[in-house]
Design an enzyme around this catalytic site. Structure first.
Site, PDB file in Angstrom:
ATOM      1  CG  ASP A  38      -2.102   0.866   1.093  1.00  0.00           C
ATOM      2  OD1 ASP A  38      -2.202   1.241   0.163  1.00  0.00           O
ATOM      3  OD2 ASP A  38      -2.739   1.124   2.285  1.00  0.00           O
ATOM      4  CG  HIS A  55      -0.018   1.869  -9.252  1.00  0.00           C
ATOM      5  ND1 HIS A  55      -0.270   1.450  -7.926  1.00  0.00           N
ATOM      6  CD2 HIS A  55      -1.149   2.471  -9.600  1.00  0.00           C
ATOM      7  CE1 HIS A  55      -1.541   2.050  -7.404  1.00  0.00           C
ATOM      8  NE2 HIS A  55      -2.031   2.802  -8.572  1.00  0.00           N
ATOM      9  CG  LEU A 149       9.274 -17.296  -3.422  1.00  0.00           C
ATOM     10  CD1 LEU A 149       9.362 -16.833  -1.888  1.00  0.00           C
ATOM     11  CD2 LEU A 149       9.424 -15.941  -4.048  1.00  0.00           C
ATOM     12  NE  ARG A 212      -7.898   0.447   4.911  1.00  0.00           N
ATOM     13  CZ  ARG A 212      -7.548   1.788   5.142  1.00  0.00           C
ATOM     14  NH1 ARG A 212      -7.713   2.242   6.478  1.00  0.00           N
ATOM     15  NH2 ARG A 212      -7.212   2.617   4.034  1.00  0.00           N
TER      16      ARG A 212
HETATM   17  C1  FPP Z   1      -2.154   0.118  -3.442  1.00  0.00           C
HETATM   18  O1  FPP Z   1      -1.693   1.405  -3.202  1.00  0.00           O
HETATM   19  C2  FPP Z   1      -1.802  -0.541  -4.185  1.00  0.00           C
HETATM   20  C3  FPP Z   1      -2.487  -1.182  -5.376  1.00  0.00           C
HETATM   21  C4  FPP Z   1      -3.907  -1.023  -5.450  1.00  0.00           C
HETATM   22  C5  FPP Z   1      -1.542  -1.809  -6.440  1.00  0.00           C
HETATM   23  C6  FPP Z   1      -0.599  -2.625  -5.790  1.00  0.00           C
HETATM   24  C7  FPP Z   1       0.092  -2.962  -7.354  1.00  0.00           C
HETATM   25  C8  FPP Z   1       1.543  -2.852  -7.276  1.00  0.00           C
HETATM   26  C9  FPP Z   1       2.570  -2.432  -6.013  1.00  0.00           C
HETATM   27  C10 FPP Z   1       2.303  -3.293  -8.441  1.00  0.00           C
HETATM   28  C11 FPP Z   1       2.171  -4.768  -8.819  1.00  0.00           C
HETATM   29  C12 FPP Z   1       2.995  -5.347  -9.482  1.00  0.00           C
HETATM   30  C13 FPP Z   1       3.019  -6.284 -10.270  1.00  0.00           C
HETATM   31  C14 FPP Z   1       4.449  -7.093 -10.400  1.00  0.00           C
HETATM   32  C15 FPP Z   1       1.730  -6.737 -10.909  1.00  0.00           C
HETATM   33  P1  FPP Z   1      -2.803   2.891  -3.338  1.00  0.00           P
HETATM   34  O2  FPP Z   1      -2.458   3.155  -5.056  1.00  0.00           O
HETATM   35  O3  FPP Z   1      -3.834   2.440  -2.930  1.00  0.00           O
HETATM   36  O4  FPP Z   1      -1.756   3.881  -2.723  1.00  0.00           O
HETATM   37  P2  FPP Z   1      -2.456   4.940  -1.558  1.00  0.00           P
HETATM   38  O5  FPP Z   1      -3.307   4.534  -0.404  1.00  0.00           O
HETATM   39  O6  FPP Z   1      -1.184   5.664  -1.432  1.00  0.00           O
HETATM   40  O7  FPP Z   1      -3.217   5.873  -2.654  1.00  0.00           O
END
Ligand code: FPP
Length: 258
Positions: A38, A55, A149, A212
């Protein structure tokens, strides 16, 4: 094992981190680590960048942590990459997130194969765009014989939906006589979940200061240790992962006993 590690070369505290890694390896390493990644959006906002830049940076962190987890002897790393609720985000962001598995696997699959990593997925695959499905299926197929893994992507995953679907399938099996109602216990029910091939997580990590579960592995996390950090996912690094595992190793798990 440590010889393989060239991760720390340019870090000032390299020797102490190496020592800490050796300490970890000498003790009980969590078999299954699950991560709620997150804080990508906030990371980008702090830099006046579009959310998707966070992301993209977060994707690179998945690679780093996969490598380290594999080297530490973690058996399964589950990463929450997209929830069933994330479809509510702006289309542009959803489209971007759906392209990330392709980019990640397109770039790193040879490396994952070389490192003996097996790619798996939990979540509703049939509702993913075809290009995402193809990339993930190919990676799963290309790595199915690997014994290192398991890198398990939770992609279009939602725990309540998973549990409800499990209940429906149990009911169908009882109604059709495949299963007797008396046979249903926790172990049997676990085999109706998307994680049927996996052990439950030993350790859950969530970044970005949110405390959470966000509909993530609600059944499977019943006895897991939780570790939260304020660090935003794109800033998460090997040292943070080491810190989480050290915290895990310092805890006493009682599973309801004394
Ligand atoms: C939450 O942060 C993150 C996500 C919903 C996406 C997580 C995805 C990645 C870390 C990349 C995935 C990688 C691969 C290899 C598929 P948020 O956007 O909700 O953050 P915020 O709460 O700060 O807005």
């Amino acid at each position: 094992m440590l010889k393989k590690m060239n991760l720390w070369k340019n870090q000032n505290n390299s020797s102490s981190l190496r020592d800490r890694i050796q300490q970890i390896i000498d003790h009980e390493v969590p078999s299954h680590v699950a991560i709620i990644m997150d804080g990508n959006g906030r990371w980008a906002k702090k830099r006046a960048l579009p959310r998707v830049a966070g992301h993209h940076e977060g994707m690179k962190v998945v690679r780093k942590i996969t490598k380290l987890a594999n080297e530490l002897g973690v058996k399964t790393l589950t990463v929450y990459a997209f929830s069933t609720e994330n479809w509510k985000r702006p289309k542009m962001e959803v489209d971007f997130l759906m392209k990330l598995p392709e980019e990640f696997l397109g770039t790193f699959l040879p490396e994952l194969i070389e490192e003996n990593v097996r790619v798996e997925m939990i979540g509703y695959m049939d509702k993913l765009p075809e290009h995402t499905r193809k990339a993930v299926s190919k990676a799963m197929e290309d790595t199915k014989g690997n014994t290192g893994l398991v890198l398990n992507f939770a992609l279009n995953y939602g725990s309540r939906a998973e549990i409800l679907d499990g209940v429906k399938r149990v009911l169908a099996d009882v109604q059709s006589g495949i299963m007797d109602e008396d046979e249903l216990n926790e172990e049997v029910f676990s085999s109706y979940l998307m994680t049927k091939e996996l052990n439950d997580p030993d350790l859950l990590i969530r970044t970005s200061g949110e405390i959470r579960l966000s509909n993530f592995m609600l059944w499977q996390l019943a006895y897991s240790e939780f570790w939260f950090t304020d660090v935003l996912w794109p800033d998460f690094n090997e040292e943070h992962f080491v810190e989480a595992i050290e915290a895990f190793q310092s805890r006493q798990r009682r599973f309801g006993g004394v």
